[in-house]
Design a protein around this motif. Sequence first.
Motif, PDB file in Angstrom:
ATOM      1  N   ILE A   4       5.078  -6.486 -18.732  1.00 53.05           N
ATOM      2  CA  ILE A   4       4.789  -7.873 -19.125  1.00 53.05           C
ATOM      3  C   ILE A   4       6.015  -8.747 -18.908  1.00 53.05           C
ATOM      4  CG2 ILE A   4       4.267  -9.383 -21.081  1.00 53.05           C
ATOM      5  CD1 ILE A   4       2.573  -7.111 -22.233  1.00 53.05           C
ATOM      6  N   PHE A   5       7.187  -8.264 -19.344  1.00 55.13           N
ATOM      7  CA  PHE A   5       8.390  -9.078 -19.194  1.00 55.13           C
ATOM      8  C   PHE A   5       8.834  -9.190 -17.735  1.00 55.13           C
ATOM      9  CE2 PHE A   5       8.647  -9.188 -23.705  1.00 55.13           C
ATOM     10  CZ  PHE A   5       9.397 -10.318 -23.989  1.00 55.13           C
ATOM     11  N   THR A   6       8.561  -8.155 -16.939  1.00 52.44           N
ATOM     12  CA  THR A   6       8.880  -8.266 -15.521  1.00 52.44           C
ATOM     13  C   THR A   6       8.073  -9.401 -14.894  1.00 52.44           C
ATOM     14  OG1 THR A   6       9.169  -5.889 -15.510  1.00 52.44           O
ATOM     15  CG2 THR A   6       9.109  -6.957 -13.380  1.00 52.44           C
ATOM     16  N   TRP A   7       6.820  -9.500 -15.278  1.00 53.88           N
ATOM     17  CA  TRP A   7       5.984 -10.610 -14.778  1.00 53.88           C
ATOM     18  C   TRP A   7       6.499 -11.941 -15.294  1.00 53.88           C
ATOM     19  CZ3 TRP A   7       0.816  -7.777 -16.191  1.00 53.88           C
ATOM     20  CH2 TRP A   7       0.538  -6.834 -15.189  1.00 53.88           C
ATOM     21  N   PHE A   8       6.867 -11.938 -16.570  1.00 48.69           N
ATOM     22  CA  PHE A   8       7.382 -13.160 -17.195  1.00 48.69           C
ATOM     23  C   PHE A   8       8.594 -13.682 -16.434  1.00 48.69           C
ATOM     24  CE2 PHE A   8      10.425 -14.929 -20.330  1.00 48.69           C
ATOM     25  CZ  PHE A   8       9.723 -16.049 -20.723  1.00 48.69           C
ATOM     26  N   TYR A   9       9.488 -12.776 -16.015  1.00 55.26           N
ATOM     27  CA  TYR A   9      10.715 -13.167 -15.327  1.00 55.26           C
ATOM     28  C   TYR A   9      10.535 -13.378 -13.830  1.00 55.26           C
ATOM     29  CZ  TYR A   9      13.473 -11.722 -19.440  1.00 55.26           C
ATOM     30  OH  TYR A   9      14.017 -11.605 -20.674  1.00 55.26           O
ATOM     31  N   ASN A  10       9.381 -13.000 -13.270  1.00 50.76           N
ATOM     32  CA  ASN A  10       9.176 -13.086 -11.823  1.00 50.76           C
ATOM     33  C   ASN A  10       9.561 -14.477 -11.301  1.00 50.76           C
ATOM     34  OD1 ASN A  10       7.907 -13.528  -9.256  1.00 50.76           O
ATOM     35  ND2 ASN A  10       6.671 -11.716  -9.617  1.00 50.76           N
ATOM     36  N   PRO A  11      10.587 -14.543 -10.432  1.00 48.98           N
ATOM     37  CA  PRO A  11      11.088 -15.863 -10.035  1.00 48.98           C
ATOM     38  C   PRO A  11      10.130 -16.653  -9.153  1.00 48.98           C
ATOM     39  CG  PRO A  11      12.277 -14.128  -8.889  1.00 48.98           C
ATOM     40  CD  PRO A  11      11.373 -13.454  -9.862  1.00 48.98           C
ATOM     41  N   LYS A  12       9.063 -16.016  -8.667  1.00 52.36           N
ATOM     42  CA  LYS A  12       8.128 -16.739  -7.811  1.00 52.36           C
ATOM     43  C   LYS A  12       6.896 -17.195  -8.579  1.00 52.36           C
ATOM     44  CE  LYS A  12       7.301 -16.553  -2.914  1.00 52.36           C
ATOM     45  NZ  LYS A  12       8.354 -17.536  -2.596  1.00 52.36           N
ATOM     46  N   TYR A  13       6.327 -16.258  -9.349  1.00 44.64           N
ATOM     47  CA  TYR A  13       5.051 -16.583  -9.999  1.00 44.64           C
ATOM     48  C   TYR A  13       5.108 -16.468 -11.526  1.00 44.64           C
ATOM     49  CZ  TYR A  13       3.745 -15.509  -5.169  1.00 44.64           C
ATOM     50  OH  TYR A  13       3.688 -15.472  -3.810  1.00 44.64           O
ATOM     51  N   GLY A  14       6.298 -16.209 -12.089  1.00 46.05           N
ATOM     52  CA  GLY A  14       6.387 -15.911 -13.514  1.00 46.05           C
ATOM     53  C   GLY A  14       6.303 -17.123 -14.424  1.00 46.05           C
ATOM     54  N   ALA A  15       6.021 -16.851 -15.726  1.00 48.76           N
ATOM     55  CA  ALA A  15       5.892 -17.923 -16.709  1.00 48.76           C
ATOM     56  C   ALA A  15       7.219 -18.642 -16.908  1.00 48.76           C
ATOM     57  CB  ALA A  15       5.392 -17.343 -18.038  1.00 48.76           C
ATOM     58  N   LEU A  16       8.323 -17.892 -16.886  1.00 51.01           N
ATOM     59  CA  LEU A  16       9.645 -18.500 -17.081  1.00 51.01           C
ATOM     60  C   LEU A  16       9.915 -19.546 -16.005  1.00 51.01           C
ATOM     61  CD1 LEU A  16      12.366 -18.419 -18.653  1.00 51.01           C
ATOM     62  CD2 LEU A  16      13.134 -16.773 -16.969  1.00 51.01           C
ATOM     63  N   PRO A  43      16.401 -15.930 -11.220  1.00 53.08           N
ATOM     64  CA  PRO A  43      15.964 -14.547 -10.997  1.00 53.08           C
ATOM     65  C   PRO A  43      16.670 -13.602 -11.976  1.00 53.08           C
ATOM     66  CG  PRO A  43      17.562 -15.179  -9.329  1.00 53.08           C
ATOM     67  CD  PRO A  43      17.375 -16.369 -10.207  1.00 53.08           C
ATOM     68  N   VAL A  44      16.241 -13.635 -13.233  1.00 47.74           N
ATOM     69  CA  VAL A  44      16.952 -12.923 -14.300  1.00 47.74           C
ATOM     70  C   VAL A  44      17.221 -11.460 -13.938  1.00 47.74           C
ATOM     71  CG1 VAL A  44      16.853 -12.230 -16.713  1.00 47.74           C
ATOM     72  CG2 VAL A  44      15.952 -14.442 -16.025  1.00 47.74           C
ATOM     73  N   TYR A  78      20.900  -8.631 -20.069  1.00 51.69           N
ATOM     74  CA  TYR A  78      20.453  -9.505 -21.163  1.00 51.69           C
ATOM     75  C   TYR A  78      18.941  -9.702 -21.106  1.00 51.69           C
ATOM     76  CZ  TYR A  78      25.416 -10.327 -21.731  1.00 51.69           C
ATOM     77  OH  TYR A  78      26.745 -10.135 -21.922  1.00 51.69           O
ATOM     78  N   GLY A  79      18.419  -9.819 -19.900  1.00 53.02           N
ATOM     79  CA  GLY A  79      16.969  -9.972 -19.743  1.00 53.02           C
ATOM     80  C   GLY A  79      16.220  -8.808 -20.354  1.00 53.02           C
ATOM     81  N   ILE A  80      16.746  -7.597 -20.149  1.00 55.17           N
ATOM     82  CA  ILE A  80      16.066  -6.414 -20.702  1.00 55.17           C
ATOM     83  C   ILE A  80      16.248  -6.358 -22.217  1.00 55.17           C
ATOM     84  CG2 ILE A  80      15.759  -3.929 -20.492  1.00 55.17           C
ATOM     85  CD1 ILE A  80      17.247  -4.089 -17.825  1.00 55.17           C
ATOM     86  N   SER A  83      22.504  -2.834 -14.161  1.00 52.58           N
ATOM     87  CA  SER A  83      21.906  -2.794 -15.499  1.00 52.58           C
ATOM     88  C   SER A  83      21.734  -1.370 -16.006  1.00 52.58           C
ATOM     89  CB  SER A  83      20.566  -3.550 -15.521  1.00 52.58           C
ATOM     90  OG  SER A  83      19.624  -2.891 -14.710  1.00 52.58           O
ATOM     91  N   GLU A  84      22.425  -0.424 -15.382  1.00 53.59           N
ATOM     92  CA  GLU A  84      22.334   0.960 -15.850  1.00 53.59           C
ATOM     93  C   GLU A  84      23.034   1.136 -17.191  1.00 53.59           C
ATOM     94  OE1 GLU A  84      23.790   3.803 -13.040  1.00 53.59           O
ATOM     95  OE2 GLU A  84      22.066   3.563 -11.720  1.00 53.59           O
ATOM     96  N   VAL A  85      22.486   2.029 -18.008  1.00 55.70           N
ATOM     97  CA  VAL A  85      23.190   2.449 -19.222  1.00 55.70           C
ATOM     98  C   VAL A  85      23.387   3.958 -19.107  1.00 55.70           C
ATOM     99  CG1 VAL A  85      22.306   0.616 -20.697  1.00 55.70           C
ATOM    100  CG2 VAL A  85      21.027   2.751 -20.478  1.00 55.70           C
ATOM    101  N   LEU A  86      24.110   4.539 -20.063  1.00 61.48           N
ATOM    102  CA  LEU A  86      24.439   5.961 -19.936  1.00 61.48           C
ATOM    103  C   LEU A  86      23.185   6.833 -19.832  1.00 61.48           C
ATOM    104  CD1 LEU A  86      27.451   6.224 -22.381  1.00 61.48           C
ATOM    105  CD2 LEU A  86      27.473   6.224 -19.892  1.00 61.48           C
TER     106      LEU A  86
END
Lengths: 406, 304
Positions: free
Chosen positions: B133-145, B158-159, B168-170, B254-257
Amino acid sequence: MKKLITLVFLFTSTVVSAGTLVVNSNQSGESSKAAFDAYVDAFRAAHPEVTVVVNEFEHEAYKTAIRNFLTAEAPDVAIWFAGNRMKFFVDQNLFQDVSDVWADAGLNDSMASTKGALTVDGKQFGVPWGYYQWGVYYRKDLFDNLGLNVPRNWEEFKWVCAMLKKNDITPITIGTKFLWTAGGWFDYLNLRINGYKFHMDLTAGKISYEDPRLDAVFDHWRELIDPGYFLEDHASFSWQDAQAPQINGEAAMYLIGNFYVPTLESAGVVDKMDFFQFPTIYKGVGVAEDAPTDTMHIPSGAKNVEDAKKFLAFMSNAEAATNWAKMAGMLSPNKNADKPENRFSVMGAKMLAAADDIAQFWDRDANPDMASASMEGFQEFMVKPDREDKIRSRLEKERERIHGSL
Amino acid sequence: MTFWERNQLKLAPFLFLAPAILIFLIYVIYPIIDSIWVSFHEWNGMDKNGIRGNGNPNWSWVGLKNYIILFTDDEEFYVSLFNNIRWLLFSLVAIPIGLLLALFVNQRILGMRYIKSLFYFPFVINAVVIGVIFTWFYNPKYGALTYVLSLFGLDPIPVLADENLATYGIIIASFFPGIAYTMILYITGLTGVNREMVEAGRIDGASGFTMLWHVILPQLKPATLIAVVVTIVGSLRSFDLIAVMTAGGPWGSSEVLAYKMYQESLFNYRMGYGAAIATILFLIMDIYIAWFLYRLFKNEKSEK
């Protein structure tokens, strides 16, 4: 109690009896599964004495599961991929030499085009069942509107991009979120500039990533990156997300594999689409293409080797080979198979038949950790081309760790 | 008297505990020790007696080499560690927001029960779904954001494709279930707030923020402690959202351990190296668990 023992005995005896063939399959998609089932059914009809048991795995999960089952509880036949992915298990002595199947079933002749991808040290370790071409899928209607022709060489390709860009159409769509699409671009640029032999040496870790011969690859890539010919923010998109701009008519070209065609069909734009071979960059460099090959292997721990060989040899049956590949949207590597009907497959088959060499694709030819590190670097380069030197020295450090210093 | 009859009372608790302890030993303690053992080896996950394509054995003792590479020769390790710290600090923001929501829904208004369950809903959804859902929200072409930004005449951001913003986006996506969880903790805490103390505070003239800060919050201390610890442990284990939303990208930023461990051991066939990362993560978590247990025992002691 006695009855129970007999039952247990009967049960175990059928499991280990010579007539049962256990096949582990990763053909989990709807059409891939139907295609594989058709092959199994045809095999059953031809060999009624063999009981085939298929264990189906989800396609991605299979990639990690195979390492466990090959060592722990090996099936008689396992589906897998050619190139470095196969070689990894061959080096571990987990796949058997099946050169005799190639000789006895006449595959040396009928499967000649993909034989190299299945060969390690002169022996064959598997039988291919399908492959597919890569190339540029483009919107013919957009090209026609602007009076553009299919580009044959690098200058024409750049000119086409410039014309599209001028008319507010994204020249090239791509989604690099999962990295491998960037690997496709590197494959083609390097194959067209430095040729197949160099490319294979690079994937084998025999060439430095700081080698001056690679400068031209990154320079040519930059000629597309700097003017903004690639889809903006492509690192946000998966390869599926990147389809949308092309389907909506906002982007013109997509360097991708033939597995793209079913999406074009269901989106109803297939009539507006066409295909061209990746353009020539330097004359005199042999034409090599990416054509990932999917394969079948006999694990070293297989219990029923005799029937497993029959199962692999059955690929010499042109009809069964045709059906499996066709239903799965692929090309059959068997030269006696019926010619494909789908026009993209027809073009692909023609192109691959004329190719001087066939590569498997970056992440199938290269060592797994080198592939993931390098594709991350390619993605970074596509967004921040100024970091080229830093990226290449990082990749060279990684190569040295994996393959040793040169 | 038989041995059993004499010692029945002493033995019975251990017998009852035995199955759980056995399972705990096999599935928790043994894997931890085994992971630490593996981290001192170079291993590609295959047969330990086998030989690699380059002639080296699949499994070989390398001592502290994995740790040395990790600390001296792996930029991505520091990127991951730094991202873990960002996760740790910023995910704590979910706690005050959860408290505010809890105070808001803790009123007796018609239909509040339904509103409560709506706010709790994100916690029940699978993390993968939230990621999508959040990936869609952030989509720089078609997203709600992008749409919202365009209303203000701003360019799309393009978060998830920006090396500085992706993490931060995640983290913001992780607030979605995180806030719901802390809200529930505080709602249960609020039901236990002593009404007499609230009344007494009111008589003394406390209201609004003073009341919250000096009367309510001290009573919610146990809930806060659990919320902090669960959020921190959750942020250190963050993996699913990263896998779905960025797959560690762009270019590993955006990798974590936990994600790096998975990537190295399962995809790059470096089991020993992955185990070394797991061991580091284990040590970091230990610091927090030790602190948590210390606070817990101290609280129990002071209550007695």
